[in-house]
Design an enzyme around this catalytic site. Structure first.
Site: not given
Ligand code: CA2
Length: 152
Positions: A16-17, A24, A29, A80, A83, A86, A93, A104, A106, A113
């Site tokens: 997401p995002n 932004r 990022y 990736n 959010a 976390h 699963d 993975e 990031h 952070r």
């Protein structure tokens, strides 16, 4: 060596995002857009004997559905989870079922952070993790994936 004739299929999933990348929060990022990343990965893939597909969603269930399509169809998965890293036991699963390499990624260094970003539900399910190297982390992940699936 069958680099272009028999490419192995790698899926890249963005959570997401991440569709807002480059538009932004450039201090955190960077300025590269998601479309730029996906097109770079698509170009790099064939050089490594890989075919790359990308998927982005802001919805947990859609990400679970896409991970489930990996079974029998993919040689490796780069994710990736953003959010959901976390929070999402559902994505964890779904990943646990896979027997293919999982990397993975990031963009930011989640360990530098806020404390709530330090824990990843995916970390011990993934084959490996790349954090804090900016969008370059995706390209490094694809190169590492080629080693893991045996095309380079
Ligand atoms: O550093 C990463 O790649 C993250 O997975 C990015 C997630 C964050 O929740 C993770 O803790 C670390 C956030 C992605 C949001 O991306 C944006 C991009 C541009 C503008 C706003 C959000």
């Amino acid at each position: 060596m069958a680099k272009t004739s028999d490419p192995k299929h790698i899926m890249v999933i963005h959570g997401p995002n991440l569709n807002l990348l480059g538009r932004r929060e450039p201090d955190t990022y960077g300025q590269t857009t998601l479309a730029d990343i996906d097109s770079q990965l698509k170009k790099l893939g064939p050089q490594l004997g890989l075919e790359v597909s990308s998927f982005q969603s802001n919805h947990e269930g859609a990400i679970v559905d896409t991970i489930q399509t990996a079974v029998g169809n993919l040689a490796g998965l780069i994710i990736n989870p953003a959010a959901y890293t976390h929070t999402s036991i559902a994505i964890r699963d779904a990943l646990i079922v896979l027997t293919i390499p999982i990397i993975e990624v990031h963009i930011s260094n989640i360990h530098r952070r806020e404390p709530f970003r330090h824990h990843s539900y995916m970390a011990d399910v993934a084959t490996g993790q790349i954090v804090g190297l900016g969008v370059n982390g995706y390209y490094l992940a694809l190169r590492a994936m080629a080693g893991l699936v045996g095309t380079s």
